[in-house]
Enzyme design. Structure first.
Site, PDB file in Angstrom:
ATOM      1  N   LYS A 189       0.839  -1.204   0.000  1.00 43.94           N
ATOM      2  CA  LYS A 189       0.000   0.000   0.000  1.00 43.94           C
ATOM      3  C   LYS A 189       0.874   1.255   0.000  1.00 43.94           C
ATOM      4  O   LYS A 189       1.957   1.257   0.600  1.00 43.94           O
ATOM      5  CB  LYS A 189      -0.906  -0.032   1.235  1.00 43.94           C
ATOM      6  CG  LYS A 189      -1.980   1.051   1.269  1.00 43.94           C
ATOM      7  CD  LYS A 189      -2.856   0.881   2.507  1.00 43.94           C
ATOM      8  CE  LYS A 189      -3.911   1.967   2.618  1.00 43.94           C
ATOM      9  NZ  LYS A 189      -4.717   1.821   3.845  1.00 43.94           N
ATOM     10  N   GLY A 191      -6.763   1.508  10.024  1.00 44.87           N
ATOM     11  CA  GLY A 191      -7.013   2.415  11.143  1.00 44.87           C
ATOM     12  C   GLY A 191      -8.487   2.588  11.416  1.00 44.87           C
ATOM     13  O   GLY A 191      -8.895   3.061  12.470  1.00 44.87           O
ATOM     14  N   GLY A 192      -9.321   2.203  10.428  1.00 40.37           N
ATOM     15  CA  GLY A 192     -10.784   2.259  10.582  1.00 40.37           C
ATOM     16  C   GLY A 192     -11.424   1.273   9.630  1.00 40.37           C
ATOM     17  O   GLY A 192     -12.325   1.613   8.876  1.00 40.37           O
ATOM     18  N   GLY A 193     -10.903   0.040   9.655  1.00 37.85           N
ATOM     19  CA  GLY A 193     -11.429  -1.000   8.756  1.00 37.85           C
ATOM     20  C   GLY A 193     -10.758  -1.020   7.405  1.00 37.85           C
ATOM     21  O   GLY A 193     -11.215  -1.697   6.484  1.00 37.85           O
ATOM     22  N   SER A 194      -9.639  -0.309   7.242  1.00 36.48           N
ATOM     23  CA  SER A 194      -9.064  -0.093   5.915  1.00 36.48           C
ATOM     24  C   SER A 194      -8.502  -1.338   5.235  1.00 36.48           C
ATOM     25  O   SER A 194      -8.267  -1.325   4.037  1.00 36.48           O
ATOM     26  CB  SER A 194      -7.972   0.977   5.981  1.00 36.48           C
ATOM     27  OG  SER A 194      -8.553   2.237   6.153  1.00 36.48           O
ATOM     28  N   SER A 226      -9.482   2.006   3.083  1.00 37.27           N
ATOM     29  CA  SER A 226      -8.625   2.769   2.174  1.00 37.27           C
ATOM     30  C   SER A 226      -7.628   1.903   1.412  1.00 37.27           C
ATOM     31  O   SER A 226      -6.983   2.369   0.486  1.00 37.27           O
ATOM     32  CB  SER A 226      -7.871   3.852   2.945  1.00 37.27           C
ATOM     33  OG  SER A 226      -7.023   3.287   3.933  1.00 37.27           O
TER      34      SER A 226
END
Length: 608
Positions: free
Chosen positions: A205, A302-305, A281
């Site tokens: 990534k 960090g939030g389901g990425s 993301s």
């Protein structure tokens, strides 16, 4: 003025009185010129603060953060109570060599029948090539890394010439790929492969350093302020194992979005339907794996990425316990909710990748005191007993709060198969304060992101960000220091609730996302899109693992009526990766017949 309310201490909450309230998010959906105009307004000194203040009032943000007395002390990063050891596991040495850990992981996997896998019936159910298939092909001289590299390069070039552009990679250098592949091929010719991962193609990534590629975080400028001089720790561990890096994968700009929309480089398309988002993301990593171009990828979560795009693209994504992997060399290495984790087409490949990259940073070892990293022994005769003893926690009303019943029914059917075949036990649970959890997460990740970006924004770089990133940053700027502290007080409460739940269950089960892959609006491609309602649907089940640092995995379990993938999420105790991987492997086995070949798929091993 909001009326002050006082929360009772978390330990005194009466769970029988907890009522589930579906989340109703009030926020505009905008694309194109309307989004451009909206950003101009919210960045204007007076009107901007009025618009954001009104948005927060509609969503009762200030009521929760400013007009509520929260009795708990703040928890500024996850703090875990000591954990009981998991059954039927193999311990891995954090300080050992990555290739030795990978070798141990290999011994945990079920028997590999090379002949059946390599010459299997072409009319049978679709399956992805596994890392062990590549390893067998290389060692049997059926293929070489250099030959496969040519297939990979031509597939990537074919994809990059599509119209409209939908690049999977932001940074790609064919000569660099050929050079790595030639070195791997030579090692095989000399009979000295470095590990089972030697010659395996992996994408990284764009917010994780992978020398010599720049790390842009999918912006147009971040590489100017963040020169890459060496690999991130996780990447260097993979390189030691002989992995071939294809380049830097596309992503939602700076990781601040859940769809994968990116006007800077083009929006990655879902391999199952090019008119739909991949999720974000980690959009590029999930799409690259789902389309068969790479065996695995590294993402950040960090939030389901990692889990959101894995679910939407029909692959497996692991979010490790906070601090289990060293974040050094990633753009989000100073946060309290993010991890680096693997994405692969199947659970065993995730296990091999996880074994290579794991290892806490020196500072996390002091503050978090991690348990010994473990993998489930999937070969052991005790495996079935270990599976049968697992207690699964399900909050039914939350579980069923999905955009389409296809999701909850498919996930339910899979769980029922688990109970029937393996004898796992289902326990109904209640999780209080889910809205407070979402709020604490957004304030935490938003404030931490803003803190990292403020020096560059003050330096004039902020105007070069996409409009939806700027929308998010404008919201984040409205959070005060007291909001941040209130969010950390909530974090301690929510940790208490979850640790109480884990006294009675081993794994919490949910759908991974509240909706399948959303449609890409054509007018959202040039200037981007802000749709917080879609973000809410995609993030509904994932944030506990980030806010509390818990391990979680998304496993594909089927498709909705439109043929779009559905993921099941398994959330484990702190440091409990072995239990969720064991359960994920069982889920995968039960759902093997349901696999469908994506519309966009490349067989780079055989070159078909």
């Amino acid at each position: 003025m909001g009326k002050k309310s006082v929360m009772v201490p978390a330990s005194e909450i009466d769970l029988t009185a907890v009522k589930y309230e579906p989340e109703v998010l009030q926020a505009p959906h905008m694309t194109g010129m309307w989004l451009k105009l909206f950003v101009k307004l919210i960045e204007a000194p007076l009107i901007g603060s009025l618009i954001i203040s009104n948005l927060k009032k509609q969503n009762k943000t200030d009521q929760m953060l400013r007009n509520t007395v929260i009795p708990e002390t703040p928890m500024f990063k996850p703090e875990f109570p000591p954990q009981d050891p998991e059954p039927c596991i193999v311990g891995l040495e954090e300080d050992g060599k990555p290739e030795d850990r990978v070798e141990l992981a290999l011994k945990c996997l079920p028997h590999y029948d090379a002949a059946t896998c390599w010459t299997g019936d072409p009319t049978s159910t679709f399956r992805y090539w596994k890392i062990r298939d590549y390893a067998y092909a290389y060692r049997s001289r059926l293929a070489t890394p250099s030959v496969v590299a040519e297939h990979v390069i031509s597939s990537i070039e074919e994809l990059s010439n599509q119209n409209p552009p939908a690049p999977l990679l932001i940074s790609f250098d064919a000569a660099e790929v050929r050079k790595q592949a030639a070195a791997s091929t030579q090692r095989f010719e000399e009979g000295n492969p470095l590990s089972i991962l030697d010659g395996i193609f992996v994408a990284i990534k764009d917010d994780i350093d992978c020398y010599p590629h720049p790390s842009k975080g999918a912006t147009t400028w971040f590489h100017e302020v963040h020169p890459v001089k060496k690999d991130a720790v996780s990447v260097s561990r993979l390189r030691i194992c002989g992995v071939i890096f294809v380049g830097k994968a596309n992503m939602h700009e700076l990781g601040l979005g859940t769809t994968g929309n990116n006007p800077n480089y083009g929006t990655t398309r879902n391999p199952h339907d090019p008119e739909r988002y991949t999720g974000g993301s980690s959009s590029g990593p999930a799409a690259i794996v789902a389309s068969g171009l790479c065996s695995a990828a590294l993402g950040t979560d960090g939030g389901g990425s990692i889990r959101i795009p894995s679910s939407l693209c029909g692959v497996v994504g692991l979010k490790t316990t906070y601090g289990r992997t060293d974040m050094k060399g990633s753009l989000c290495d100073a946060g309290t909710v993010e991890i680096i984790g693997p994405i692969a087409s199947n659970v065993e490949d995730v296990m091999l990748m996880y074994a290579a990259i794991l290892g806490s940073s020196p500072s996390d070892r002091i503050s978090l005191r991690p348990s010994i990293p473990c993998l489930p022994n999937l070969l052991s005769h005790e495996r079935l007993n270990a599976l049968g003893s697992l207690r699964l926690g399900k909050y039914t009303e939350w579980f069923n709060d999905v955009f389409s019943t296809d999701i909850s029914e498919t996930c339910d059917n899979t769980i029922n198969l688990l109970l029937k075949k393996h004898g796992c036990k289902m326990i109904e649970i209640k999780i209080p304060e889910l809205h407070e959890m979402q709020m604490a997460h957004i304030v935490s990740i938003g404030s931490e992101s803003l803190c990292s970006l403020t020096p560059d924004c003050e330096d004039g770089k902020g105007v070069k960000l996409t409009y939806d990133t700027r929308t998010n940053l404008a919201i984040f700027r409205s959070f005060t220091a007291s909001d941040y502290v209130a969010a950390q007080r909530l974090r301690r409460r929510i940790m208490y609730h979850h640790m109480e739940i884990f006294k009675n269950v081993d794994v919490i089960v949910t759908p991974t996302t509240g909706m399948t892959a959303p449609v890409i609006p054509p007018d959202g491609l040039e200037f981007g899109e802000t749709n917080l309602q879609v973000s809410s649907n995609l993030m509904r089940f994932v944030v506990a693992a980030n806010l509390l640092g818990l391990p979680a995995i998304s496993v594909p379990v089927g498709y909705d009526k439109k043929g779009l993938p559905i993921g099941l999420q398994l959330i484990g105790r702190p440091w409990g990766e072995a239990s969720i991987l064991r359960l994920a492997a069982a889920v995968e086995e039960l759902c093997a017949e349901r696999k469908k070949r994506p519309m966009s798929f490349y067989d780079n091993l055989k070159g078909n």
